[in-house]
Write an enzyme that holds these catalytic residues in place. Sequence first.
Site, PDB file in Angstrom:
ATOM      1  N   GLU A  16      -4.584  -2.226   0.682  1.00 29.38           N
ATOM      2  CA  GLU A  16      -4.645  -2.596  -0.741  1.00 29.38           C
ATOM      3  C   GLU A  16      -4.014  -3.986  -0.900  1.00 29.38           C
ATOM      4  OE1 GLU A  16      -1.974  -0.569  -3.494  1.00 29.38           O
ATOM      5  OE2 GLU A  16      -3.583  -0.387  -4.959  1.00 29.38           O
ATOM      6  N   LYS A  72      11.716   4.791 -16.680  1.00 24.95           N
ATOM      7  CA  LYS A  72      12.171   3.565 -16.016  1.00 24.95           C
ATOM      8  C   LYS A  72      10.984   2.629 -15.855  1.00 24.95           C
ATOM      9  CE  LYS A  72      12.255   1.982 -11.857  1.00 24.95           C
ATOM     10  NZ  LYS A  72      12.106   0.547 -12.127  1.00 24.95           N
ATOM     11  N   GLU A  88       0.602   8.993  -9.379  1.00 28.51           N
ATOM     12  CA  GLU A  88      -0.575   8.127  -9.562  1.00 28.51           C
ATOM     13  C   GLU A  88      -0.342   6.908  -8.696  1.00 28.51           C
ATOM     14  OE1 GLU A  88      -3.252   8.630 -11.050  1.00 28.51           O
ATOM     15  OE2 GLU A  88      -2.820  10.272 -12.435  1.00 28.51           O
ATOM     16  N   CYS A  96      -5.356  -0.637  -9.880  1.00 28.09           N
ATOM     17  CA  CYS A  96      -5.465   0.385  -8.829  1.00 28.09           C
ATOM     18  C   CYS A  96      -6.903   0.840  -8.602  1.00 28.09           C
ATOM     19  CB  CYS A  96      -4.574   1.564  -9.158  1.00 28.09           C
ATOM     20  SG  CYS A  96      -4.723   2.044 -10.866  1.00 28.09           S
TER      21      CYS A  96
HETATM   22  P1  NAD Z   1       5.887  -0.095  -6.892  1.00 22.99           P
HETATM   23  O1  NAD Z   1       5.674   1.154  -6.128  1.00 22.99           O
HETATM   24  O2  NAD Z   1       6.522  -1.239  -6.221  1.00 22.99           O
HETATM   25  O3  NAD Z   1       6.763   0.202  -8.189  1.00 22.99           O
HETATM   26  C1  NAD Z   1       6.378   1.177  -9.133  1.00 22.99           C
HETATM   27  C2  NAD Z   1       7.621   1.714  -9.774  1.00 22.99           C
HETATM   28  O4  NAD Z   1       8.332   2.493  -8.808  1.00 22.99           O
HETATM   29  C3  NAD Z   1       8.591   0.627 -10.245  1.00 22.99           C
HETATM   30  O5  NAD Z   1       9.152   0.998 -11.472  1.00 22.99           O
HETATM   31  C4  NAD Z   1       9.640   0.629  -9.146  1.00 22.99           C
HETATM   32  O6  NAD Z   1      10.902   0.164  -9.577  1.00 22.99           O
HETATM   33  C5  NAD Z   1       9.683   2.099  -8.793  1.00 22.99           C
HETATM   34  N1  NAD Z   1      10.253   2.392  -7.485  1.00 22.99           N
HETATM   35  C6  NAD Z   1      10.254   1.617  -6.377  1.00 22.99           C
HETATM   36  N2  NAD Z   1      10.917   2.241  -5.373  1.00 22.99           N
HETATM   37  C7  NAD Z   1      11.341   3.425  -5.858  1.00 22.99           C
HETATM   38  C8  NAD Z   1      12.086   4.512  -5.317  1.00 22.99           C
HETATM   39  N3  NAD Z   1      12.554   4.489  -4.054  1.00 22.99           N
HETATM   40  N4  NAD Z   1      12.335   5.593  -6.094  1.00 22.99           N
HETATM   41  C9  NAD Z   1      11.860   5.630  -7.351  1.00 22.99           C
HETATM   42  N5  NAD Z   1      11.195   4.627  -7.937  1.00 22.99           N
HETATM   43  C10 NAD Z   1      10.914   3.542  -7.193  1.00 22.99           C
HETATM   44  O7  NAD Z   1       4.466  -0.458  -7.508  1.00 22.99           O
HETATM   45  P2  NAD Z   1       4.115  -1.757  -8.363  1.00 22.99           P
HETATM   46  O8  NAD Z   1       4.099  -2.870  -7.374  1.00 22.99           O
HETATM   47  O9  NAD Z   1       4.950  -1.829  -9.583  1.00 22.99           O
HETATM   48  O10 NAD Z   1       2.634  -1.399  -8.854  1.00 22.99           O
HETATM   49  C11 NAD Z   1       1.550  -1.577  -8.032  1.00 22.99           C
HETATM   50  C12 NAD Z   1       1.147  -0.270  -7.376  1.00 22.99           C
HETATM   51  O11 NAD Z   1       0.911   0.718  -8.379  1.00 22.99           O
HETATM   52  C13 NAD Z   1      -0.155  -0.407  -6.634  1.00 22.99           C
HETATM   53  O12 NAD Z   1      -0.104   0.298  -5.414  1.00 22.99           O
HETATM   54  C14 NAD Z   1      -1.170   0.230  -7.572  1.00 22.99           C
HETATM   55  O13 NAD Z   1      -2.324   0.691  -6.961  1.00 22.99           O
HETATM   56  C15 NAD Z   1      -0.360   1.326  -8.194  1.00 22.99           C
HETATM   57  N6  NAD Z   1      -0.923   1.724  -9.495  1.00 22.99           N
HETATM   58  C16 NAD Z   1      -1.580   2.931  -9.572  1.00 22.99           C
HETATM   59  C17 NAD Z   1      -2.148   3.337 -10.773  1.00 22.99           C
HETATM   60  C18 NAD Z   1      -2.868   4.654 -10.879  1.00 22.99           C
HETATM   61  O14 NAD Z   1      -3.237   5.047 -11.981  1.00 22.99           O
HETATM   62  N7  NAD Z   1      -3.082   5.374  -9.810  1.00 22.99           N
HETATM   63  C19 NAD Z   1      -2.048   2.511 -11.907  1.00 22.99           C
HETATM   64  C20 NAD Z   1      -1.380   1.300 -11.793  1.00 22.99           C
HETATM   65  C21 NAD Z   1      -0.811   0.919 -10.575  1.00 22.99           C
END
Ligand code: NAD
Length: 495
Positions: A398, A193, A267, A301
């Site tokens: 963050e 997804k 992650e 991140c």
């Molecule tokens: P987000 O958590 O809003 O969304 C990430 C994904 O999770 C999306 O596909 C979203 O639709 C899905 N999601 C949201 N709620 C959910 C639920 N209840 N159940 C299952 N899936 C759900 O994050 P974002 O805003 O897309 O990305 C930014 C975040 O990602 C930041 O916190 C960043 O630090 C983190 N990030 C981490 C890494 C890493 O390698 N650790 C890499 C990139 C981004």
Amino acid sequence: MTTETAQFTVIRADATPAPSLPAFGQFIGGKFVPSSSSETVDVVNPATEEVLTQVPAGTAEDVDAAVAAAVAAKDAWAATTPRDRAAVLLKIADIIEANRELFETLEAANTGKPPAVAEDDISSAIDTFRFSAGAARAYSTLGADDYAENHTSVIHREPVGVVGVITPWNYPLLMAAWKIAPVLGAGNTLVLKPSEQTPLTTLKLAELIAGEVPAGVINIVTGPGRVVGNRLSEHPHVDLVAITGSVGSGQKVAAAAAGSVKRVHLELGGKAPVVIFADADLEAAAKGVRSAGFWNGGQECGAACRVLVHESVADKFTELLVKEISEITVGTPGADDAEIGSMISKAHYERVLEALEDIRKDGHTIAVGGRAIEGPGYFIEPTVVTNVPAQAPITSNEIFGPVVSVETFSTDDEAVTRANETIYGLAASVWTKDSARSLTVPRKLDFGTVWVNSHLVIATEMPWGGFKGSGYGRDLSSYALDDFSRTKHVMYNRG
Ligand code: NAD
């Protein structure tokens, strides 16, 4: 020094090539099929605010159909040899490479990334597939041997089964590649997804590789996290769920996964400290923060977003940093000389502006930047915040935008304690010319990656992942293959 007038403007490219949009539908069982719902989500170009296209707002039924396709494909895919799977991964890499420009243009249109970042994303995605192809073939376990009298033990590394993958918006294709390559290399099938904001390159990849990967091995379902992501996390036939995203989403995924006791790979977010000692090369550190703090507009991140600098060199370092950041160029994706682009969405842009308001209310100094830049597009000035005391909210929240804060410390112990004072544990860096410090300080830092005199350099062969609130599980390297495999012990009685 405070600047309350806008210093930055957006370099706007005259004409950008129209992106090649993907087919419409959910990619299930090797082809695009209609969603069970007619509802759609708008996909926006954040640098222009134009709607690029729509994708289906998927449903739990869509996930169930995709999981059924992945289950149907899993035995045949698990039975392939590492060589067969490597051939498919290499083919995927070749297809991305042959369509490099298409992917770069599409990714940039969907995220507002400048050219250098889009190029790096696509190159790294290609490299991830090539590395995983080789790693899948080179992977080995303990040799068969006797550990009990008259009994011979053999260790098999098996696929986990069906893997659910949930990706974020900051590096859409690259984060998909970080999962697809090891998940498939280890012999699993998957349902992915993408972020509802940035599904286009993932769908395009599915479209272009459809004829090369057996039907059902890769399935893509678009839609909201709380519906599609949640169903993937709780689904009884998904054996492992892997998410890259925020801490809150990771917690929800882990909670939903607990019902079926499935494995979870997280992650999550980060707030990387940059610890600069008095003996450091301050110019190199300032340049390092410019590139690693503002790469992808700070929507990263591992971004170098929290500087802790020794008090004796703080003024000198801050002066160098402010000069560096004042020179950053902001632009739309087609502007070749743009260093940073737009924020990903209106909602995220508003979140970053709110964080800047809080910073003002908390009485910190905005030494450069700090404001929105005139639209269209969701652009925010590169910003440096100083006069930040220990434990101020900005040291632990963050922001995920082009904002770097500067704190000072007095002793090495204090630097380590303060750097570790965060819920996150993804990445950190240490800047020093002292060899003893360069060996001892990284060992005391609670972060999955620690750079010395560098920041945000990623090697596909090396593991990436966090401690503490940043989650568990490793992307990249052969550790990712471990994470998407299970170990079976078979013991033969020779008596
Ligand atoms: P987000 O958590 O809003 O969304 C990430 C994904 O999770 C999306 O596909 C979203 O639709 C899905 N999601 C949201 N709620 C959910 C639920 N209840 N159940 C299952 N899936 C759900 O994050 P974002 O805003 O897309 O990305 C930014 C975040 O990602 C930041 O916190 C960043 O630090 C983190 N990030 C981490 C890494 C890493 O390698 N650790 C890499 C990139 C981004």
